[in-house]
Design a protein around this motif. Structure first.
Motif, PDB file in Angstrom:
ATOM      1  N   MET A   1      34.972  15.651 -86.947  1.00 30.51           N
ATOM      2  CA  MET A   1      34.949  16.869 -87.424  1.00 30.51           C
ATOM      3  C   MET A   1      33.636  17.684 -87.524  1.00 30.51           C
ATOM      4  SD  MET A   1      37.343  18.252 -90.578  1.00 30.51           S
ATOM      5  CE  MET A   1      36.385  18.521 -92.105  1.00 30.51           C
ATOM      6  N   LEU A   2      32.804  17.029 -88.308  1.00 29.03           N
ATOM      7  CA  LEU A   2      31.413  17.869 -88.299  1.00 29.03           C
ATOM      8  C   LEU A   2      30.698  17.773 -87.012  1.00 29.03           C
ATOM      9  CD1 LEU A   2      30.169  16.003 -91.698  1.00 29.03           C
ATOM     10  CD2 LEU A   2      30.830  18.196 -91.160  1.00 29.03           C
ATOM     11  N   SER A   3      30.929  16.877 -86.073  1.00 31.04           N
ATOM     12  CA  SER A   3      30.098  16.971 -84.859  1.00 31.04           C
ATOM     13  C   SER A   3      30.758  18.001 -84.182  1.00 31.04           C
ATOM     14  CB  SER A   3      30.293  15.650 -84.148  1.00 31.04           C
ATOM     15  OG  SER A   3      31.889  15.652 -83.646  1.00 31.04           O
ATOM     16  N   GLY A   4      31.953  18.444 -83.927  1.00 31.73           N
ATOM     17  CA  GLY A   4      32.559  19.737 -83.503  1.00 31.73           C
ATOM     18  C   GLY A   4      31.937  21.017 -84.117  1.00 31.73           C
TER      19      GLY A   4
ATOM     20  N   LEU B   1      24.202  31.774 -82.436  1.00 37.05           N
ATOM     21  CA  LEU B   1      22.786  32.270 -82.730  1.00 37.05           C
ATOM     22  C   LEU B   1      22.616  33.307 -82.403  1.00 37.05           C
ATOM     23  CD1 LEU B   1      20.585  31.370 -84.539  1.00 37.05           C
ATOM     24  CD2 LEU B   1      19.448  30.377 -82.619  1.00 37.05           C
ATOM     25  N   ASP B   2      22.764  33.869 -81.028  1.00 34.47           N
ATOM     26  CA  ASP B   2      22.347  34.997 -80.746  1.00 34.47           C
ATOM     27  C   ASP B   2      23.432  36.280 -81.162  1.00 34.47           C
ATOM     28  OD1 ASP B   2      20.612  33.890 -79.041  1.00 34.47           O
ATOM     29  OD2 ASP B   2      21.825  34.133 -77.472  1.00 34.47           O
ATOM     30  N   LEU B   3      24.497  35.988 -81.429  1.00 30.53           N
ATOM     31  CA  LEU B   3      25.576  36.981 -82.263  1.00 30.53           C
ATOM     32  C   LEU B   3      25.071  37.259 -83.658  1.00 30.53           C
ATOM     33  CD1 LEU B   3      27.930  38.847 -81.971  1.00 30.53           C
ATOM     34  CD2 LEU B   3      29.400  36.557 -82.588  1.00 30.53           C
TER      35      LEU B   3
ATOM     36  N   LYS C   1      28.343  21.142 -83.027  1.00 33.38           N
ATOM     37  CA  LYS C   1      28.115  21.874 -81.499  1.00 33.38           C
ATOM     38  C   LYS C   1      28.365  23.264 -81.559  1.00 33.38           C
ATOM     39  CE  LYS C   1      29.651  17.461 -79.163  1.00 33.38           C
ATOM     40  NZ  LYS C   1      30.873  16.927 -78.416  1.00 33.38           N
ATOM     41  N   PHE C   2      29.362  23.638 -82.530  1.00 36.27           N
ATOM     42  CA  PHE C   2      29.643  25.353 -82.457  1.00 36.27           C
ATOM     43  C   PHE C   2      28.227  25.925 -82.855  1.00 36.27           C
ATOM     44  CE2 PHE C   2      30.995  28.641 -85.280  1.00 36.27           C
ATOM     45  CZ  PHE C   2      31.629  29.532 -84.364  1.00 36.27           C
ATOM     46  N   ILE C   3      27.871  25.416 -84.079  1.00 38.09           N
ATOM     47  CA  ILE C   3      26.533  26.116 -84.599  1.00 38.09           C
ATOM     48  C   ILE C   3      25.486  26.087 -83.723  1.00 38.09           C
ATOM     49  CG2 ILE C   3      24.910  25.919 -86.306  1.00 38.09           C
ATOM     50  CD1 ILE C   3      27.639  27.215 -87.216  1.00 38.09           C
ATOM     51  N   ILE C   4      25.207  24.884 -82.872  1.00 34.43           N
ATOM     52  CA  ILE C   4      23.922  24.729 -82.117  1.00 34.43           C
ATOM     53  C   ILE C   4      24.071  25.770 -80.987  1.00 34.43           C
ATOM     54  CG2 ILE C   4      22.585  23.169 -80.897  1.00 34.43           C
ATOM     55  CD1 ILE C   4      23.337  21.116 -82.761  1.00 34.43           C
TER      56      ILE C   4
END
Length: 127
Positions: free
Chosen positions: A1-4, A15-17, A7-10
């Protein structure tokens, strides 16, 4: 769950948004100051005295308000760059080195490839 979630945050587009939203909010202050403190007073000087809700507090043109908004925008931009963008770029570069990921190679233009092949074929014919 945390790895997903990681991946979403990275992902670069998230980040650009986030940076775009923050910069848009900061830039809206610059545009608002330009319209309310510079453009509207010039327009009121040309048209007359319409109701602009006390726009002549310190004169018809308030360039100081615009300057403050521009400085605030630049400060927000610098803070976002140095606190978010630069550390994230360093993190991504370290991750790419660790995973041995190089910069993306640009795809060759098909016309350039074709012209190169024609040139090479002509050279072989002449020799």
């Amino acid at each position: 769950m945390l790895s997903g979630f990681k991946k979403f945050i990275i992902k670069g587009n998230v980040l650009d948004l986030a940076v775009a939203v923050i910069m848009g909010a900061a830039f809206s202050a610059v545009v608002d100051a330009l319209v309310k403190s510079v453009l509207m007073p010039f327009i009121s000087l040309i048209i007359g005295q319409p109701n602009f809700d006390q726009f002549l507090v310190f004169g018809p043109v308030k360039l100081g308000v615009l300057l403050t908004a521009v400085v605030n925008f630049l400060l927000v931009a610098a803070a976002v760059y140095f606190a978010v963008v630069m550390p994230m770029n360093i993190f991504i570069a370290r991750r790419n080195r660790k995973l041995d990921i190089g910069p993306k190679e640009e795809a060759a233009d098909p016309q350039v490839v074709l012209l190169t092949e024609i040139r090479d074929a002509l050279r072989q014919r002449v020799e």
